[in-house]
Design an enzyme around this catalytic site. Structure first.
Site, PDB file in Angstrom:
ATOM      1  N   HIS A 117       0.872  -1.181   0.000  1.00 10.70           N
ATOM      2  CA  HIS A 117       0.000   0.000   0.000  1.00 10.70           C
ATOM      3  C   HIS A 117       0.909   1.232   0.000  1.00 10.70           C
ATOM      4  CE1 HIS A 117      -2.793   2.947   1.825  1.00 10.70           C
ATOM      5  NE2 HIS A 117      -3.772   2.153   1.443  1.00 10.70           N
ATOM      6  N   ASP A 148       3.274  -4.182   8.083  1.00 14.08           N
ATOM      7  CA  ASP A 148       2.031  -3.435   7.896  1.00 14.08           C
ATOM      8  C   ASP A 148       0.893  -4.407   8.207  1.00 14.08           C
ATOM      9  OD1 ASP A 148      -0.325  -2.420   6.882  1.00 14.08           O
ATOM     10  OD2 ASP A 148       0.562  -1.648   5.030  1.00 14.08           O
ATOM     11  N   GLN A 187      -4.324  -5.040   7.214  1.00 13.93           N
ATOM     12  CA  GLN A 187      -5.316  -6.007   6.729  1.00 13.93           C
ATOM     13  C   GLN A 187      -5.254  -7.347   7.459  1.00 13.93           C
ATOM     14  OE1 GLN A 187      -7.716  -5.167   4.824  1.00 13.93           O
ATOM     15  NE2 GLN A 187      -7.007  -3.321   3.804  1.00 13.93           N
ATOM     16  N   LYS A 203     -10.461  -0.486  10.653  1.00 12.72           N
ATOM     17  CA  LYS A 203     -10.696  -1.679   9.831  1.00 12.72           C
ATOM     18  C   LYS A 203     -11.056  -2.882  10.699  1.00 12.72           C
ATOM     19  CE  LYS A 203      -7.231  -0.306   6.392  1.00 12.72           C
ATOM     20  NZ  LYS A 203      -7.960   0.217   5.249  1.00 12.72           N
ATOM     21  N   CYS A 263      -4.810   2.395  -3.601  1.00 12.25           N
ATOM     22  CA  CYS A 263      -3.556   2.945  -3.054  1.00 12.25           C
ATOM     23  C   CYS A 263      -2.382   2.005  -3.309  1.00 12.25           C
ATOM     24  CB  CYS A 263      -3.676   3.258  -1.568  1.00 12.25           C
ATOM     25  SG  CYS A 263      -4.989   4.411  -1.201  1.00 12.25           S
TER      26      CYS A 263
HETATM   27  N1  7TS Z   1      -1.735  -0.739   4.576  1.00 15.00           N
HETATM   28  C1  7TS Z   1      -2.641  -1.522   3.987  1.00 15.00           C
HETATM   29  C2  7TS Z   1      -2.266  -2.925   3.583  1.00 15.00           C
HETATM   30  C3  7TS Z   1      -3.940  -1.043   3.789  1.00 15.00           C
HETATM   31  O1  7TS Z   1      -4.834  -1.846   3.202  1.00 15.00           O
HETATM   32  C4  7TS Z   1      -4.263   0.270   4.186  1.00 15.00           C
HETATM   33  C5  7TS Z   1      -5.614   0.863   3.918  1.00 15.00           C
HETATM   34  C6  7TS Z   1      -3.278   1.034   4.821  1.00 15.00           C
HETATM   35  C7  7TS Z   1      -2.028   0.497   4.996  1.00 15.00           C
HETATM   36  C8  7TS Z   1      -3.550   2.408   5.325  1.00 15.00           C
HETATM   37  O2  7TS Z   1      -4.387   2.399   6.428  1.00 15.00           O
HETATM   38  P1  7TS Z   1      -4.911   3.772   7.080  1.00 15.00           P
HETATM   39  O3  7TS Z   1      -5.912   3.311   8.081  1.00 15.00           O
HETATM   40  O4  7TS Z   1      -3.733   4.435   7.684  1.00 15.00           O
HETATM   41  O5  7TS Z   1      -5.511   4.553   5.969  1.00 15.00           O
HETATM   42  N2  7TS Z   1      -6.270   0.273   2.837  1.00 15.00           N
HETATM   43  C9  7TS Z   1      -7.374   0.711   2.210  1.00 15.00           C
HETATM   44  C10 7TS Z   1      -7.981  -0.011   1.184  1.00 15.00           C
HETATM   45  O6  7TS Z   1      -7.595  -1.091   0.775  1.00 15.00           O
HETATM   46  N3  7TS Z   1      -9.037   0.678   0.759  1.00 15.00           N
HETATM   47  O7  7TS Z   1      -9.133   1.812   1.463  1.00 15.00           O
HETATM   48  C11 7TS Z   1      -8.094   1.845   2.373  1.00 15.00           C
END
Ligand code: 7TS
Length: 408
Positions: A121, A198, A201, A224, A362
């Site tokens: 990501h 990371d 997910q 999430k 992303c």
């Molecule tokens: N890393 C991964 C693997 C992710 O899927 C996401 C967000 C992030 C980092 C960033 O997370 P945040 O909470 O800091 O924004 N992924 C997604 C997605 O797949 N669709 O919308 C956000």
């Protein structure tokens, strides 16, 4: 798992969208929240709200207890060892930026390497690009196999004694695959590098034990995993956190301030400058209670069942491409219908009350590797059912028909 009883606890699911009962298949972007989390945040504001770590009044101590209690819950949830190894952040993005901006920039120099993968990501890619640029280190990528997985042979080849940091996602938000984090960590450590994970997910969907994995840093987001937006955390090994400089300076993170010099509090407070996200942490604590009551293994199995069902159903359709491996897959499925733009797919599905995500997720470098500009993605969580997937498959057939006729 009593799925109906679980669904009952999510007020948002019980509504119609565009005249159809909502089918929410976008939990990888953000999950929905159960009543217990919504109530915990409301209760905090109605009864306990005050600033933390200051003042002696009763509300101040209640707020502090609630905030620090949430830290203890996160530490236990990840098997972190000690609560001070949990730094509250806005989410995964902020947590990864903290490691890249503080740890990586202080240890890396020219000739050193930072190793990541092309499936990351942007949140686990750009911070390392920036750290490499700032320090003169080289950014290296573990190549992907044709199905998107990484091979340990390639990991062995890419990580060298010059590697200082390896950062890999536990679960890909596009390919739905689970990376062999324990094995990669072992290879990173053998070469003297630290391992960053990371966990955006993985944390919502499976049991995570940071000590068993032996990772050095682990980042995740609350929103999430049934928690509120604006809260997440970074886990770090104590010796590394103790060596790290803060990247944000101000109230609450200091020990002593003089006109020209200041000193910092101990971990984790030195990384939490300013008034923290107190209500968010309380909500995250409630989300952890909720998930643990159901059981992470139960949730994991439920989602794997849904993923297998969805894979079977969708792959039986004509003119569809599904990305990522068939096996070892979490509850998300990324696909394209031939000749229909994913945004059109998502728009037609929305008109039928089905929420999916379309776009580059992303992950622009991964999209280029897949040779597409965008994809559609359906992602599942503990409140989804086989029925939701049947609705998705029917709607996709209708979408194909609609565009087939429109094109024809
Ligand atoms: N890393 C991964 C693997 C992710 O899927 C996401 C967000 C992030 C980092 C960033 O997370 P945040 O909470 O800091 O924004 N992924 C997604 C997605 O797949 N669709 O919308 C956000």
């Amino acid at each position: 798992m009593n799925i109906n009883a679980i669904r009952e606890q999510f007020p948002i699911l019980h509504q119609e969208i565009n005249g159809h009962p909502l089918v929410y298949l976008d939990s990888a972007a953000s999950s929905q929240k159960p009543r217990s989390v919504i109530d915990a945040v409301n209760r905090y504001y109605e009864l306990d709200n005050a600033n933390v770590h200051r003042g002696v009044h009763t509300l101040g101590s209640r707020a502090t207890d609630a905030y620090e209690g949430a830290r203890e819950k996160v530490a236990a949830f990840l098997n972190a060892g000690a609560p001070e190894q949990i730094i509250f952040t806005r989410g995964t993005t902020t947590a990864l930026n903290l490691v890249a901006s503080s740890y990586a920039r202080s240890v890396c120099k020219e000739g050193d390497e930072i190793v990541i993968t092309p499936m990351e990501h942007h949140s686990n890619l750009i911070p390392w690009q920036q750290a490499a640029k700032a320090t003169g280190a080289t950014l290296k990528y573990i190549p992907l196999q044709p199905d998107g997985t990484i091979s340990l042979e390639d990991v062995e080849k890419t990580i060298t004694p010059n590697t200082k940091v390896v950062s890999v996602t536990y679960v890909s938000n596009v390919l739905g695959l689970i990376n062999p984090i324990k094995e990669i960590t072992e290879i990173a450590h053998r070469n003297g590098a630290v391992m960053v994970v990371d966990g955006a997910q993985s944390t919502p969907h499976m049991k995570v034990d940071v000590q068993a994995l032996d990772v050095d840093f682990y980042a995740f987001s609350g929103h999430k995993m049934c928690g509120p937006t604006g809260i997440g955390a970074l886990y770090g090994k104590k010796a590394l956190l103790n060596k790290m400089e803060p990247i944000e300076f101000g109230g609450e993170m200091i020990d002593f301030v003089d006109l020209y010099e200041s000193t910092w509090k101990e971990i984790p407070y030195r990384f939490e400058g300013g008034t923290p996200i107190i209500a968010g942490a309380v909500g995250l604590g409630a989300a952890i209670d909720f998930l643990q009551e159901i059981g992470l293994d139960e949730i994991d199995q439920h989602e794997k069942r849904l993923a297998a069902y969805a894979y079977e159903k969708l792959s039986a359709m004509d003119d569809i491409t599904i990305y990522g491996p068939k096996q070892n897959r979490v509850g998300l499925i990324t696909f394209n219908l031939d000749d229909v733009h994913p945004h059109d797919v998502a728009t037609v599905l929305d008109s039928k009350g089905i929420a999916i995500r379309a776009g580059h997720h992303c992950c622009q470098p991964l999209m280029r590797w897949l040779n597409v500009s965008a994809t559609a993605r359906a992602s599942f969580y503990l409140y989804n059912t086989e029925d939701d997937i049947d609705r998705l498959a029917d709607a996709l057939l209708q979408t194909k028909e609609f565009f087939g006729h429109a094109i024809g």
